[in-house]
Design an enzyme around this catalytic site. Sequence first.
Site, PDB file in Angstrom:
ATOM      1  N   GLN A 130       0.848  -1.192   0.000  1.00  0.00           N
ATOM      2  CA  GLN A 130       0.000   0.000   0.000  1.00  0.00           C
ATOM      3  C   GLN A 130       0.884   1.243   0.000  1.00  0.00           C
ATOM      4  OE1 GLN A 130      -1.514   0.674   3.806  1.00  0.00           O
ATOM      5  NE2 GLN A 130      -2.898   2.332   3.240  1.00  0.00           N
ATOM      6  N   SER A 133       1.472   6.732   2.270  1.00  0.00           N
ATOM      7  CA  SER A 133       2.190   7.774   3.012  1.00  0.00           C
ATOM      8  C   SER A 133       3.344   8.362   2.219  1.00  0.00           C
ATOM      9  CB  SER A 133       2.752   7.199   4.312  1.00  0.00           C
ATOM     10  OG  SER A 133       1.738   6.621   5.067  1.00  0.00           O
ATOM     11  N   SER A 165       5.333  -0.662   3.824  1.00  0.00           N
ATOM     12  CA  SER A 165       5.670  -1.989   4.370  1.00  0.00           C
ATOM     13  C   SER A 165       5.735  -2.997   3.240  1.00  0.00           C
ATOM     14  CB  SER A 165       4.616  -2.449   5.375  1.00  0.00           C
ATOM     15  OG  SER A 165       4.526  -1.534   6.433  1.00  0.00           O
ATOM     16  N   GLU A 248     -11.236  -2.683   7.247  1.00  0.00           N
ATOM     17  CA  GLU A 248     -10.594  -3.116   8.493  1.00  0.00           C
ATOM     18  C   GLU A 248     -10.321  -4.607   8.438  1.00  0.00           C
ATOM     19  OE1 GLU A 248     -11.196   0.525  10.928  1.00  0.00           O
ATOM     20  OE2 GLU A 248      -9.816  -1.168  10.964  1.00  0.00           O
ATOM     21  N   SER A 374      -2.535   6.794  13.926  1.00  0.00           N
ATOM     22  CA  SER A 374      -1.866   6.887  15.235  1.00  0.00           C
ATOM     23  C   SER A 374      -2.917   6.904  16.351  1.00  0.00           C
ATOM     24  CB  SER A 374      -1.042   8.166  15.309  1.00  0.00           C
ATOM     25  OG  SER A 374      -1.905   9.288  15.335  1.00  0.00           O
ATOM     26  N   GLU A 376      -3.466   9.085  18.427  1.00  0.00           N
ATOM     27  CA  GLU A 376      -4.142  10.393  18.505  1.00  0.00           C
ATOM     28  C   GLU A 376      -5.199  10.528  17.418  1.00  0.00           C
ATOM     29  OE1 GLU A 376      -0.793   9.979  18.500  1.00  0.00           O
ATOM     30  OE2 GLU A 376      -0.460  10.366  20.638  1.00  0.00           O
TER      31      GLU A 376
HETATM   32  C1  LIG Z   1       5.491   0.122  11.153  1.00  0.00           C
HETATM   33  C2  LIG Z   1       4.840   1.036  10.166  1.00  0.00           C
HETATM   34  C3  LIG Z   1       4.359   0.539   8.976  1.00  0.00           C
HETATM   35  C4  LIG Z   1       3.757   1.374   8.031  1.00  0.00           C
HETATM   36  N1  LIG Z   1       3.317   0.860   6.845  1.00  0.00           N
HETATM   37  C5  LIG Z   1       2.789   1.682   5.900  1.00  0.00           C
HETATM   38  C6  LIG Z   1       2.410   1.181   4.627  1.00  0.00           C
HETATM   39  O1  LIG Z   1       2.525  -0.001   4.357  1.00  0.00           O
HETATM   40  N2  LIG Z   1       1.911   2.021   3.709  1.00  0.00           N
HETATM   41  C7  LIG Z   1       1.741   3.355   3.976  1.00  0.00           C
HETATM   42  O2  LIG Z   1       1.259   4.073   3.109  1.00  0.00           O
HETATM   43  N3  LIG Z   1       2.111   3.876   5.179  1.00  0.00           N
HETATM   44  C8  LIG Z   1       2.621   3.078   6.155  1.00  0.00           C
HETATM   45  N4  LIG Z   1       3.010   3.589   7.376  1.00  0.00           N
HETATM   46  C9  LIG Z   1       2.900   5.026   7.588  1.00  0.00           C
HETATM   47  C10 LIG Z   1       1.841   5.433   8.589  1.00  0.00           C
HETATM   48  O3  LIG Z   1       0.562   5.362   8.009  1.00  0.00           O
HETATM   49  C11 LIG Z   1       2.186   6.865   9.052  1.00  0.00           C
HETATM   50  O4  LIG Z   1       3.394   6.813   9.741  1.00  0.00           O
HETATM   51  C12 LIG Z   1       1.125   7.417   9.964  1.00  0.00           C
HETATM   52  O5  LIG Z   1      -0.060   7.678   9.242  1.00  0.00           O
HETATM   53  C13 LIG Z   1       1.597   8.687  10.667  1.00  0.00           C
HETATM   54  O6  LIG Z   1       2.094   9.619   9.753  1.00  0.00           O
HETATM   55  P1  LIG Z   1       3.513  10.317   9.989  1.00  0.00           P
HETATM   56  O7  LIG Z   1       4.493   9.255  10.196  1.00  0.00           O
HETATM   57  O8  LIG Z   1       3.702  11.248   8.865  1.00  0.00           O
HETATM   58  O9  LIG Z   1       3.365  11.114  11.332  1.00  0.00           O
HETATM   59  P2  LIG Z   1       2.659  12.526  11.492  1.00  0.00           P
HETATM   60  O10 LIG Z   1       1.381  12.546  10.764  1.00  0.00           O
HETATM   61  O11 LIG Z   1       3.632  13.586  11.199  1.00  0.00           O
HETATM   62  O12 LIG Z   1       2.371  12.504  13.033  1.00  0.00           O
HETATM   63  C14 LIG Z   1       3.342  12.851  14.026  1.00  0.00           C
HETATM   64  C15 LIG Z   1       2.630  12.941  15.360  1.00  0.00           C
HETATM   65  O13 LIG Z   1       1.654  13.989  15.288  1.00  0.00           O
HETATM   66  C16 LIG Z   1       0.397  13.497  15.665  1.00  0.00           C
HETATM   67  N5  LIG Z   1      -0.650  14.147  14.894  1.00  0.00           N
HETATM   68  C17 LIG Z   1      -0.708  14.353  13.554  1.00  0.00           C
HETATM   69  N6  LIG Z   1      -1.857  14.933  13.205  1.00  0.00           N
HETATM   70  C18 LIG Z   1      -2.577  15.069  14.335  1.00  0.00           C
HETATM   71  C19 LIG Z   1      -3.864  15.577  14.633  1.00  0.00           C
HETATM   72  N7  LIG Z   1      -4.688  16.029  13.692  1.00  0.00           N
HETATM   73  N8  LIG Z   1      -4.273  15.549  15.921  1.00  0.00           N
HETATM   74  C20 LIG Z   1      -3.450  15.078  16.893  1.00  0.00           C
HETATM   75  N9  LIG Z   1      -2.245  14.595  16.680  1.00  0.00           N
HETATM   76  C21 LIG Z   1      -1.801  14.589  15.421  1.00  0.00           C
HETATM   77  C22 LIG Z   1       0.454  12.020  15.364  1.00  0.00           C
HETATM   78  O14 LIG Z   1      -0.481  11.306  16.123  1.00  0.00           O
HETATM   79  C23 LIG Z   1       1.879  11.685  15.717  1.00  0.00           C
HETATM   80  O15 LIG Z   1       1.969  11.439  17.095  1.00  0.00           O
HETATM   81  C24 LIG Z   1       3.621   2.759   8.314  1.00  0.00           C
HETATM   82  C25 LIG Z   1       4.094   3.263   9.539  1.00  0.00           C
HETATM   83  C26 LIG Z   1       4.702   2.428  10.457  1.00  0.00           C
HETATM   84  C27 LIG Z   1       5.195   3.009  11.744  1.00  0.00           C
END
Ligand SMILES: Cc1cc2nc3c(=O)[nH]c(=O)nc-3n(C[C@H](O)[C@H](O)[C@H](O)COP(=O)(O)OP(=O)(O)OC[C@H]3O[C@@H](n4cnc5c(N)ncnc54)[C@H](O)[C@@H]3O)c2cc1C
Lengths: 410, 369
Positions: A130, A133, A165, A248, A374, A376
């Site tokens: 997928q 991100s 992933s 889901e 996340s 949050e």
């Molecule tokens: C192990 C792992 C596997 C993954 N696999 C995939 C995959 O296969 N495909 C894919 O597309 N993505 C994947 N992801 C990405 C994942 O979807 C994103 O990391 C996630 O959506 C968070 O985005 P970010 O890392 O940009 O953090 P950010 O969005 O920058 O968030 C940073 C912090 O800010 C907080 N935050 C952000 N916005 C808000 C808000 N509106 N209110 C309150 N708090 C907020 C978050 O909760 C977090 O604590 C993976 C991530 C991990 C860790």
Amino acid sequence: MDFEDTPEEVEFRAEVRDFLDANAERKAPGASFAIPYGGDGLVTAAKEWQAKKAAAGFSGITQPKEYGGRGGTVIEQVIYNQEESDYVTPIGIYEIGLGMCIPTMLAYATEEQKQRFAPPAFRGEEIWCQLFSEPQAGSDLANLRLRSERDGDDWILNGQKIWTSGAHFSDFGVIVTRSDPEQAKHKGLTYFFIDMKSPGIECRRIHQISGTSNFNEVFFTDVRVPDSQRLGAVGDGWRVSLTTLMNERLAIGERPPPGYEEAMALAKQIELENGPAIEDGGVRDKIADWYVNARGVTLARYRSMTALSRGQDPGPENSIGKALTGKMRQDIAAFGMDLMDQSGVISDPELATMRGMFQDALLAGPGGRIAGGSDEILRNIIAERVLGLPPDIRVDKGIPFNELAKKERG
Amino acid sequence: MNFDFSEEQNLLREQARRFLAENAEGKARGIIEGDALFDRDLWRGMADLGWMGTVIPEEYGGIGLSHEDLCVIAEEIGRSIAPTPFSSSVYLATEALLLAASDEQKEDFLPRIASGDTIGCFAHNEGTRKPEPGSIATIYTDGKLTGEKKPVADGDVADFAVVLAKTPDGEPVLTLALLDNVASETLETIDPSRSHARLRFDGTPAALIGNIGNGWTLSERLLDRAAILFAFEQLGGAHRCLDMAVDYAKERYAFGRPIGSFQAIKHKLADVFIATELARSHAYYGAWTLTTDAPDLPVAAAAARVAASRAYYLAASENIQTHGGMGFTWELDCHLYYRRAKLLNLALGGERRWKHKLVSRLENRNVAA
Ligand SMILES: Cc1cc2nc3c(=O)[nH]c(=O)nc-3n(C[C@H](O)[C@H](O)[C@H](O)COP(=O)(O)OP(=O)(O)OC[C@H]3O[C@@H](n4cnc5c(N)ncnc54)[C@H](O)[C@@H]3O)c2cc1C
């Protein structure tokens, strides 16, 4: 209410058990040891396992037969997951593809494409990833920039995805792109499926805090994608993405250890000042809380299954599971290590108590609270969509994407 | 698998909710501010609907419905904080009789309980003591009880009590005593909308329920069964607190926006929602084990009890917090739920005690498996 299996379910459960007994190792009572997530040998093991499952009719249980599924019920999926969770099996490779990508394909692809792609996916021969991100688009997914431009019957993709992933071992992927930057953020997105071996795609593995490298940066340089691989209308990619995100997983029993059982097993082994740790009030308090959470999440899922099987909307129960279990696993890991005192620092599986399971989980645990929404974001979703609380103040509403992007670059 | 209440049970819920909205609103406050120990009109109304006889078999004057139906009613009662001795008379006294009483005892008491004319209670506490049979100090000998029980929920309004006692040889027994000539004194508690008393038995005539020696086991079984019913009351109360907090968070403005748009409030209320959903899921499973007398009942009951206790206290305390200064006033109902939440958390023994039971049962289950 009725928790007993119907006669058909009894039969199905027996069939599942026969299959599992013949093909997998049962977990030792009191201590379940998972194959560590992310190791490269896992892919081979997972492919073999998936092929067996599919041959026995246990892959894509709720998906239509004509596309390689079983055409079974949600309850059968629950039963299968319950039973498989008692055995040591390789997990973590097919969840995204079969749980999210293929259901999106089945909803949007042409008949011919469904016939071509779904069955090999269910057999485990082709793995899907997928590609959502990006560096600037995680929680705020609609902020994505990877560009798609029309060129005759094709589209040309340029940009970067991140945290994908399994991209390094995947054959295909679903991807959401920006086709029109002059529209507001959630508009002007277009969704495709792509061949991961297409020229111009470069995968770089990312080293994770757990030491493994399961996710990737994926770079796109003039990658050509036929328009026939577009899913949904041009500019309608946001809606298609929601289909992917809403599929889901019916993932009961896939909670990676340690859970309350392992915490109990550990507490029986450890001696404290006043006797075995399991007798200690503080320890019992936590184990009780973890049991109530874990079992409560399972029971809440059963409630959504019941709603689903009656054709009702399953409601928000699935987000409560995700909102609790990531943090819980991390807490159990940290607490288990605390019981081990300074020896808790040892992670060598040959030396560490219970083969280093708690140490592994400490380092892998934080990912579970970020991936797939996340902690949050899930609480925002519950507050806004379930409780109906007013949305956050949005400073990006209605502004064309290219102007927003300029602002963010500062 | 079918993990939800039936259509008929949902109709029963609607009927109960409507009745309580019309008849229980403001009644808990009335009891706290007045002299009465419980609301007799409300009690009559509940009796007219047959609620006290929900699970009492028809041959004993009840309606003979299942425990699931009683759970539905319990949730609505919890939601309305109805000030009546329902839990004492129905979840405890009735259950004790159904568990172990003789046919004569059942014939004598159940019809009167079902009609609401007779109220029962369960007298097991004797102050703060080690929770084990050895600490029972009330003595049962020659058909007579001597000792002091406190606090006894509804001890001052009940006509009879099921009393946990022991023989002079230390054998635990469950007994039944009429309270006509027993000295009772209403105690000052955190929630006077549910009256509690001290009972002094002084050679009070009493009859055995069950056998000599099995009093503790029976009492534990009774507490398990009641725990599931109490969990539904707690769940109803918790949900009501969440509703109150959400409504207020949508209306109340600060810094030019509804307070419900602040994440600190959103996430707090999301956590309350998560806790109530867990409590609901455990309570439903408990209801099923109670109705079918499933072997998993002791584990299910302890888990339902812990989940419900956690949810109600969290919901009630965060409801006050969400209401700010208004939440701390006597005039708003927030404190009534806060009081009731803590009261119900302690009824049948506190959260710690149930966590301890839960883990012990999980340990035994693992050994048995
Ligand atoms: C192990 C792992 C596997 C993954 N696999 C995939 C995959 O296969 N495909 C894919 O597309 N993505 C994947 N992801 C990405 C994942 O979807 C994103 O990391 C996630 O959506 C968070 O985005 P970010 O890392 O940009 O953090 P950010 O969005 O920058 O968030 C940073 C912090 O800010 C907080 N935050 C952000 N916005 C808000 C808000 N509106 N209110 C309150 N708090 C907020 C978050 O909760 C977090 O604590 C993976 C991530 C991990 C860790």
